[in-house]
Design a protein around this motif. Sequence first.
Motif, PDB file in Angstrom:
ATOM      1  N   PRO A 278       0.823  -1.219   0.000  1.00 25.74           N
ATOM      2  CA  PRO A 278       0.000   0.000   0.000  1.00 25.74           C
ATOM      3  C   PRO A 278       0.853   1.264   0.000  1.00 25.74           C
ATOM      4  O   PRO A 278       0.457   2.292  -0.531  1.00 25.74           O
ATOM      5  CB  PRO A 278      -0.800  -0.102   1.300  1.00 25.74           C
ATOM      6  N   ALA A 279       2.032   1.224   0.625  1.00 22.93           N
ATOM      7  CA  ALA A 279       2.950   2.372   0.611  1.00 22.93           C
ATOM      8  C   ALA A 279       4.360   1.800   0.593  1.00 22.93           C
ATOM      9  O   ALA A 279       4.637   0.814   1.255  1.00 22.93           O
ATOM     10  CB  ALA A 279       2.741   3.257   1.840  1.00 22.93           C
ATOM     11  N   GLU A 280       5.224   2.443  -0.175  1.00 20.13           N
ATOM     12  CA  GLU A 280       6.595   1.912  -0.342  1.00 20.13           C
ATOM     13  C   GLU A 280       7.581   2.924   0.236  1.00 20.13           C
ATOM     14  O   GLU A 280       7.250   4.110   0.398  1.00 20.13           O
ATOM     15  CB  GLU A 280       6.838   1.691  -1.843  1.00 20.13           C
ATOM     16  N   VAL A 281       8.763   2.471   0.571  1.00 22.92           N
ATOM     17  CA  VAL A 281       9.802   3.402   1.013  1.00 22.92           C
ATOM     18  C   VAL A 281      10.842   3.516  -0.107  1.00 22.92           C
ATOM     19  O   VAL A 281      11.137   2.543  -0.783  1.00 22.92           O
ATOM     20  CB  VAL A 281      10.473   2.958   2.330  1.00 22.92           C
ATOM     21  N   ASP A 282      11.335   4.739  -0.328  1.00 25.40           N
ATOM     22  CA  ASP A 282      12.282   4.970  -1.423  1.00 25.40           C
ATOM     23  C   ASP A 282      13.609   5.453  -0.866  1.00 25.40           C
ATOM     24  O   ASP A 282      13.661   6.067   0.191  1.00 25.40           O
ATOM     25  CB  ASP A 282      11.743   6.061  -2.364  1.00 25.40           C
ATOM     26  N   HIS A 283      14.654   5.228  -1.630  1.00 26.73           N
ATOM     27  CA  HIS A 283      15.979   5.793  -1.352  1.00 26.73           C
ATOM     28  C   HIS A 283      16.493   5.508   0.054  1.00 26.73           C
ATOM     29  O   HIS A 283      17.058   6.380   0.707  1.00 26.73           O
ATOM     30  CB  HIS A 283      15.974   7.311  -1.575  1.00 26.73           C
ATOM     31  N   LEU A 284      16.248   4.306   0.535  1.00 28.52           N
ATOM     32  CA  LEU A 284      16.814   3.935   1.831  1.00 28.52           C
ATOM     33  C   LEU A 284      18.288   3.605   1.642  1.00 28.52           C
ATOM     34  O   LEU A 284      18.636   2.567   1.065  1.00 28.52           O
ATOM     35  CB  LEU A 284      16.091   2.705   2.388  1.00 28.52           C
ATOM     36  N   ILE A 285      19.141   4.497   2.092  1.00 34.80           N
ATOM     37  CA  ILE A 285      20.596   4.274   2.032  1.00 34.80           C
ATOM     38  C   ILE A 285      21.170   4.793   3.347  1.00 34.80           C
ATOM     39  O   ILE A 285      20.939   5.952   3.708  1.00 34.80           O
ATOM     40  CB  ILE A 285      21.256   5.036   0.870  1.00 34.80           C
ATOM     41  N   GLY A 286      21.891   3.947   4.047  1.00 32.72           N
ATOM     42  CA  GLY A 286      22.390   4.346   5.362  1.00 32.72           C
ATOM     43  C   GLY A 286      23.799   4.910   5.317  1.00 32.72           C
ATOM     44  O   GLY A 286      24.621   4.496   4.492  1.00 32.72           O
ATOM     45  N   ASP A 287      24.060   5.832   6.232  1.00 35.48           N
ATOM     46  CA  ASP A 287      25.405   6.372   6.409  1.00 35.48           C
ATOM     47  C   ASP A 287      25.911   5.895   7.780  1.00 35.48           C
ATOM     48  O   ASP A 287      25.489   6.415   8.826  1.00 35.48           O
ATOM     49  CB  ASP A 287      25.348   7.900   6.353  1.00 35.48           C
ATOM     50  N   ALA A 288      26.799   4.904   7.761  1.00 35.82           N
ATOM     51  CA  ALA A 288      27.264   4.290   9.018  1.00 35.82           C
ATOM     52  C   ALA A 288      28.596   4.885   9.478  1.00 35.82           C
ATOM     53  O   ALA A 288      29.379   4.211  10.161  1.00 35.82           O
ATOM     54  CB  ALA A 288      27.366   2.779   8.851  1.00 35.82           C
ATOM     55  N   THR A 289      28.828   6.154   9.157  1.00 35.26           N
ATOM     56  CA  THR A 289      30.104   6.788   9.539  1.00 35.26           C
ATOM     57  C   THR A 289      30.337   6.737  11.047  1.00 35.26           C
ATOM     58  O   THR A 289      31.438   6.434  11.511  1.00 35.26           O
ATOM     59  CB  THR A 289      30.108   8.271   9.072  1.00 35.26           C
ATOM     60  N   LYS A 290      29.279   7.026  11.829  1.00 36.49           N
ATOM     61  CA  LYS A 290      29.451   7.044  13.290  1.00 36.49           C
ATOM     62  C   LYS A 290      29.882   5.658  13.799  1.00 36.49           C
ATOM     63  O   LYS A 290      30.779   5.547  14.637  1.00 36.49           O
ATOM     64  CB  LYS A 290      28.134   7.476  13.951  1.00 36.49           C
TER      65      LYS A 290
END
Length: 320
Positions: A278-290
């Motif tokens: 019913p709803a999608e998530v877009d552009h999930l990209i993580g920044d794990a610098t910490k």
Amino acid sequence: MAPTAFITGITGQDGSYLAELLVERGYDVHGMVRRSSVERFDRIEHLRERLTLHQGDLLDQRSLVDALRASRPAEIYNLAAMSFVAVSWVQPTLTAEFSGVGVTRLLEAMREVCPEAAFYQASSSEMFGKVREVPQTELTPFYPRSPYGVAKAYGHFITVNYRESYELRATSGILFNHESPRRGLEFVTRKIAWHAAAIKLGLIDKLPLGNLEAERDWGYARDYVEAMWLMLQQDVPEDYVIATGVAHSVRDCVEVAFDQAGISIDDHVVADPTLVRPAEVDHLIGDATKARERLGWEPKTDFEALIRLMVDADLKRLSR
Ligand code: NAP
Ligand code: F7E
């Protein structure tokens, strides 16, 4: 004396890898399992002799208090949840009870029994949902797009709140998708790997899929449980994003998996509109610098290697 760890969700993908890691590191590992008419502990069968299991449920406060009293852990890992996003639209209030309010129940049990323990909450990139920025960090605001994401946002904030209200050593790991040969068959990478293997072996012919263009930042579960452990070894409890920083589409996953199995996509992949959410998530990209800078954590297995090892594992399993 060996430190004691307590894991909820020990029968799940992450619970089994974390239990392995803690056993290897000399922990006395306790796990919580829920009652079922058929016991299914496949993922921890090989470790069974080295674990102490307690009956309990995130819906039942008494059982949480008793399980913690019996194990007296120095570290608590809360991995139990209704973890399949698609089903969270079918069972929205149950998802909220397990994956949201269940966290408060466990924190309350910890406050009562072992407030000095370190606590890990399994938060999720699904909380970012309709993303406010790319890539996402610990400071990116949440905009969950599923009942699962909403429940996880509650679990995340109640963990932060108990840390600040009661000075608990409570930490939340915001983990992006992580997969393995132990992943449930309903999740897309494992579904693709299993179908690629089954098609190759002539057991089935079609792979029905929903949104092929959906993208995720996929890592290897074995790498990610190491990050959970590292988070609880810190003096100051804080929240961390754990991710690879690279996104791929479902289509990319099919291409790698089918290549590994040596079969053609055109002949087998079929669109199934009932699998579109019913709803999608877009552009999930993580920044794990910490996590890289403070924990010294980095992913060791990239997307392509991950999908190839998953297909190989299913080819082996199905050939038996
Ligand atoms: P999983 O394989 O689905 O395992 C979930 C575990 O939770 C199972 O052991 C399950 O027990 C248990 N559980 C479910 N409801 C429960 C309840 N009411 N009481 C007690 N136990 C219950 O999930 P996973 O992939 O290992 O994920 C671990 C955690 O990380 C979950 O909280 C998930 O939401 C979160 N997370 C996962 C990812 C990912 O990509 N894997 C990313 C971010 C966050 P049964 O065996 O009895 O069903
Ligand atoms: O879907 C698309 C689907 O179910 C990934 C959980 O561990 O990670 C996981 O949640 C994508 C979605 O994982 C099919 O629409 C297309 O865009 O493998 P999934 P998820 O929803 O990202 C997060 C971080 C968690 O916290 C969760 O616990 O793949 N997709 N076709 C499909 N997905 C499925 N399952 N099946 C399909 O046929």
